[in-house]
Motif scaffolding. Sequence first.
Motif: not given
Length: 413
Positions: A96-97, A104-105, A332-334, A341-343
């Motif tokens: 979920s984006e 992330a924020a 890993g993505n989080l 600061g990647s997406g």
Amino acid sequence: MRRHSAILFLLLQLLSPLPAAALDKGAIEARFQAWLQQDLWPLAQKSGVSRNAFERATAGLHLNWNLPDLVPPGSKPPKERKQSQAEFSSPGAYFSEKRLQGLAATGRSLATRHARTLQKIETTYGVPGSVVLAIWGRETGFGQAKLPYPAVEVLATKAFMSTRKDLFLRELISALHMIDGGDVSAGEMMGSWAGALGQPQFMPTSYLEHAVDFDGDGRRNIWASVPDSLASIANYLVHKGWQRGRSWGYEVAIPEGVSCAQEGPDRAQPLSIWAATGIRRISGKPFPDREATASTMMLVPAGTHGPEFLVTPNFYVLKEYNNSDLYALFIGNLADRIAYGSGPFVGKWGDVGKMLRSDVLAMQEALVAKNYDVGKVDGLPGYKTRRSLGEWQAKGGLRPTCFPDESLKAKLR
């Protein structure tokens, strides 16, 4: 003869498992209280738990009838559910984006607030602070999730009457050791409905093995201490094999002609060999020179229908926290979002149709019949199923996609 038949019928009725509505909960509660003293206490005593700690932990303890997966004495165990859930429309639903952006924020804000603690953790354990924060955020919303269940009550209920009594009995005795050791009282030991404890969501056995006192107050407090919680996560990962100085992996582009049927930890190769086949980072950045000879694995969680990766052994360490490719990718993505600061992943999660778990199960059975190794035949498309599917496709002259989809249901029988 009729009288004997009637008596036999009545005996069978008495011995038959009762439906849940007919259970005498008062009688079962009495059996539970007897079980605590006659069965649990001897086992706890043999393992080294003191009588004083046992009494403190079990005083006023009762069954919790609201927990899932219970099998009360005299009731029928739940039938195995048919494998018909529509689970495989796309693995992308896991990512979920909106949720990832929010975590992330918050993670970046907490990275600043706890910078000193995270730096000390990274120096001590070699685990990046962003990875620790990502797990903390995924497990309990950075410690904000409510833990409404008294863990001893949950574990005792499930050890007495659940589908996995042996597992919960082991965890219950470990919880008694925690209380006996003075780190936490029974009243403070709050957790999830499955008995997972505190901000890192450790089971009691994991707590005893991996929890640490990082704030120096003499207690391993994963409920109220942020330093203890974060350092315990890092210590867990180190004990499971985390390699200092390596990332979890890279999103890549796999060129046409390079088979997707090469994934899995048992088919690791040096990164330089993968790169020689034309595999490149999707970001356009070069692979780090220090990684050239390091062991690296292909990962295609949706086959050619989704993002593609080269992962390090640290990816499989993340899976030790939750044995799911998608969970480890989420972490890993989080972590990358927090650190850099990647997406989202660049590769798109494609549509594989409305696949049912029973459909995947049928494909696995067909592959096994053709002497392919799919791992566990359970309707879940793990890496062995994915690569065996790709190998079967290539052998039959089809373009390998390495993932079950609707177009293959009629072809693979």
